[in-house]
Design a protein around this motif. Structure first.
Motif, PDB file in Angstrom:
ATOM      1  N   GLN A 163      42.020 -11.578 112.342  1.00 60.60           N
ATOM      2  CA  GLN A 163      41.807 -12.543 111.268  1.00 60.60           C
ATOM      3  C   GLN A 163      42.413 -13.898 111.654  1.00 60.60           C
ATOM      4  O   GLN A 163      43.290 -13.990 112.512  1.00 60.60           O
ATOM      5  CB  GLN A 163      42.429 -12.029 109.972  1.00 60.60           C
ATOM      6  CG  GLN A 163      41.868 -10.687 109.502  1.00 60.60           C
ATOM      7  CD  GLN A 163      40.358 -10.690 109.392  1.00 60.60           C
ATOM      8  OE1 GLN A 163      39.773 -11.507 108.683  1.00 60.60           O
ATOM      9  NE2 GLN A 163      39.710  -9.776 110.107  1.00 60.60           N
ATOM     10  N   ASP A 164      41.924 -14.928 111.011  1.00 62.03           N
ATOM     11  CA  ASP A 164      42.396 -16.283 111.306  1.00 62.03           C
ATOM     12  C   ASP A 164      43.667 -16.558 110.518  1.00 62.03           C
ATOM     13  O   ASP A 164      43.688 -17.343 109.564  1.00 62.03           O
ATOM     14  CB  ASP A 164      41.297 -17.297 110.963  1.00 62.03           C
ATOM     15  CG  ASP A 164      41.635 -18.688 111.456  1.00 62.03           C
ATOM     16  OD1 ASP A 164      42.501 -18.794 112.350  1.00 62.03           O
ATOM     17  OD2 ASP A 164      41.038 -19.653 110.950  1.00 62.03           O
ATOM     18  N   TRP A 165      44.757 -15.912 110.944  1.00 57.29           N
ATOM     19  CA  TRP A 165      46.021 -16.065 110.250  1.00 57.29           C
ATOM     20  C   TRP A 165      46.619 -17.448 110.539  1.00 57.29           C
ATOM     21  O   TRP A 165      46.392 -18.031 111.597  1.00 57.29           O
ATOM     22  CB  TRP A 165      47.015 -14.988 110.701  1.00 57.29           C
ATOM     23  CG  TRP A 165      46.549 -13.591 110.462  1.00 57.29           C
ATOM     24  CD1 TRP A 165      46.142 -12.679 111.394  1.00 57.29           C
ATOM     25  CD2 TRP A 165      46.441 -12.929 109.201  1.00 57.29           C
ATOM     26  NE1 TRP A 165      45.794 -11.494 110.810  1.00 57.29           N
ATOM     27  CE2 TRP A 165      45.960 -11.618 109.459  1.00 57.29           C
ATOM     28  CE3 TRP A 165      46.688 -13.307 107.873  1.00 57.29           C
ATOM     29  CZ2 TRP A 165      45.734 -10.699 108.435  1.00 57.29           C
ATOM     30  CZ3 TRP A 165      46.464 -12.383 106.863  1.00 57.29           C
ATOM     31  CH2 TRP A 165      45.992 -11.100 107.146  1.00 57.29           C
ATOM     32  N   PRO A 166      47.415 -17.986 109.608  1.00 57.28           N
ATOM     33  CA  PRO A 166      48.110 -19.257 109.880  1.00 57.28           C
ATOM     34  C   PRO A 166      49.002 -19.130 111.114  1.00 57.28           C
ATOM     35  O   PRO A 166      49.596 -18.071 111.361  1.00 57.28           O
ATOM     36  CB  PRO A 166      48.944 -19.480 108.616  1.00 57.28           C
ATOM     37  CG  PRO A 166      48.267 -18.679 107.562  1.00 57.28           C
ATOM     38  CD  PRO A 166      47.689 -17.477 108.251  1.00 57.28           C
ATOM     39  N   ARG A 167      49.077 -20.185 111.884  1.00 58.28           N
ATOM     40  CA  ARG A 167      49.862 -20.162 113.121  1.00 58.28           C
ATOM     41  C   ARG A 167      51.047 -21.116 113.019  1.00 58.28           C
ATOM     42  O   ARG A 167      50.961 -22.177 112.411  1.00 58.28           O
ATOM     43  CB  ARG A 167      48.983 -20.564 114.305  1.00 58.28           C
ATOM     44  CG  ARG A 167      47.763 -19.668 114.460  1.00 58.28           C
ATOM     45  CD  ARG A 167      46.902 -20.107 115.621  1.00 58.28           C
ATOM     46  NE  ARG A 167      45.651 -19.341 115.654  1.00 58.28           N
ATOM     47  CZ  ARG A 167      44.701 -19.513 116.570  1.00 58.28           C
ATOM     48  NH1 ARG A 167      44.860 -20.430 117.508  1.00 58.28           N
ATOM     49  NH2 ARG A 167      43.609 -18.785 116.527  1.00 58.28           N
ATOM     50  N   ARG A 168      52.135 -20.724 113.666  1.00 53.18           N
ATOM     51  CA  ARG A 168      53.302 -21.592 113.714  1.00 53.18           C
ATOM     52  C   ARG A 168      53.022 -22.778 114.627  1.00 53.18           C
ATOM     53  O   ARG A 168      52.287 -22.658 115.620  1.00 53.18           O
ATOM     54  CB  ARG A 168      54.519 -20.819 114.227  1.00 53.18           C
ATOM     55  CG  ARG A 168      54.953 -19.678 113.326  1.00 53.18           C
ATOM     56  CD  ARG A 168      56.349 -19.187 113.703  1.00 53.18           C
ATOM     57  NE  ARG A 168      56.445 -18.822 115.109  1.00 53.18           N
ATOM     58  CZ  ARG A 168      56.137 -17.621 115.582  1.00 53.18           C
ATOM     59  NH1 ARG A 168      55.679 -16.687 114.762  1.00 53.18           N
ATOM     60  NH2 ARG A 168      56.296 -17.361 116.854  1.00 53.18           N
ATOM     61  N   ASP A 169      53.605 -23.898 114.322  1.00 56.10           N
ATOM     62  CA  ASP A 169      53.426 -25.096 115.137  1.00 56.10           C
ATOM     63  C   ASP A 169      53.877 -24.824 116.569  1.00 56.10           C
ATOM     64  O   ASP A 169      54.950 -24.233 116.803  1.00 56.10           O
ATOM     65  CB  ASP A 169      54.232 -26.262 114.565  1.00 56.10           C
ATOM     66  CG  ASP A 169      53.675 -26.755 113.234  1.00 56.10           C
ATOM     67  OD1 ASP A 169      52.492 -26.457 112.957  1.00 56.10           O
ATOM     68  OD2 ASP A 169      54.419 -27.415 112.484  1.00 56.10           O
ATOM     69  N   GLY A 170      53.061 -25.254 117.516  1.00 58.29           N
ATOM     70  CA  GLY A 170      53.424 -25.124 118.918  1.00 58.29           C
ATOM     71  C   GLY A 170      53.087 -23.784 119.539  1.00 58.29           C
ATOM     72  O   GLY A 170      53.294 -23.579 120.734  1.00 58.29           O
TER      73      GLY A 170
END
Length: 331
Positions: A163-170
């Motif tokens: 799934q297109d889960w939110p990603r942490r910056d960087g």
């Protein structure tokens, strides 16, 4: 206990119904065990049959039913997705039971880099235990041909992970290749999954996976040197394996299957024909069939730029067979 069993059965029925409604059909797992079954046929008396090796393009694009109808012989399908043909070519070169002929698929980014996503299948074949063989038989004949949900890509945690889960910056996260094929027979005939053909958004998702590691910028001098070194290394391996096969009288034909769109453009840029395909044929002396050289291999539909849709795979197989039988047999 009754409540647990009832909950399990209800969940399984619901999961099966969901995938049946979303183009899922019962099929065979493209496992190392299934590959090993086909590889062992060579050492069990079928070493004179035509064998197809390569990556997923020849796995998708060569339809065994069509080839058998045209030639009277059903090839042994040993292509492995995401994997260079060179290690399998070397394995067959070292097997005195293999007499050929041999069709070798050349996907530039895999063949000339030595990439081997499924190379472990070779080692698995050599060390497969009786328990693993029994498990493979039970899986094929009890579960795989009956349930759509019994497919690695449909496993709950695989689906959740994609799934297109939110990603942490960087944080850079490369997407896995989603399901794009059905394994339609025990002898590993593959066909494009219906959803890839009927759902443009899904096909675009696969295209993005193919292109996610590509760069529009030309390689640096260091990157180009590494690329050139890899090409030379894999060419040398292929030439050495071919010499062993030819010494045993094996007829080898290299095949460059179709690609399209940005995938084709990237292959042309990173692996120019004159330094890869042309060099391979020149140094081995083997015949080759490149899709760009045959009028009846043009205009075929590759929904996600790298593999043929089912009906076009049938047409390509027929065209490939015509080109194959027109080649001189150099044995």
């Amino acid at each position: 206990m009754i409540a647990s069993v009832a909950s399990f059965l209800l969940g399984m029925v619901a999961w099966e119904a969901y995938w049946r409604a979303n183009d899922g059909v019962p099929g065979y797992r493209n496992s190392d065990g299934l590959w090993a079954l086909q590889r062992r046929r060579i050492d069990e008396g079928e070493g004179g049959k035509l064998v197809v090796i390569g990556s997923s393009r020849l796995m998708f694009d060569v339809q065994l039913d069509v080839w058998e109808r045209l030639s009277g012989e059903r090839p042994i399908q040993l292509a492995l997705e995401g994997t260079s043909a060179v290690p399998v070519m070397e394995d067959l070169a070292n097997d005195p039971d293999f007499k050929g002929p041999l069709v070798v698929g050349v996907t530039p980014g895999l063949f000339f880099s030595g990439f081997g996503y499924r190379q472990q299948a070779l080692a698995y074949t050599q060390r497969e235990t009786p328990a693993q063989r029994a498990s493979q038989w039970l899986s094929m004949h009890v579960l795989e041909n009956r349930f759509a949900w019994y497919e690695p890509d449909f496993a709950l945690f695989t689906v959740l992970g994609r799934q297109d889960w939110p990603r942490r910056d960087g944080v850079i996260r490369f997407a896995d290749v989603p399901k794009i094929s059905d394994t339609t027979s025990i002898d590993r005939n593959h066909r494009m999954w219906a959803r890839v053909e009927r759902d443009p958004a899904y096909a675009r998702k696969v295209q993005q996976v193919w292109m996610q590691r590509r760069s529009d910028q030309p390689p640096t001098a260091e990157e180009q040197a590494e690329l050139d070194a890899a090409i030379e290394r894999e060419l040398a391996r292929a030439v050495a394996a071919h010499e062993k096969l030819r010494a045993r009288g094996v007829h080898v034909v290299f095949v460059r299957a179709p690609s399209d769109g940005d995938v084709l453009e990237d292959e042309r840029r990173r692996y120019p024909r004159e330094t890869t395909w042309d060099a391979l044929l020149a140094r081995t002396g083997a015949p080759g069939i490149h899709f760009e050289d045959h009028a009846d291999m043009q205009g075929l539909w590759l929904p996600e730029w790298s593999h043929l849709a089912g009906a076009d795979a049938d047409r390509y197989t027929a065209a490939l067979h015509r080109a194959y039988v027109a080649l001189p047999d150099d044995r």
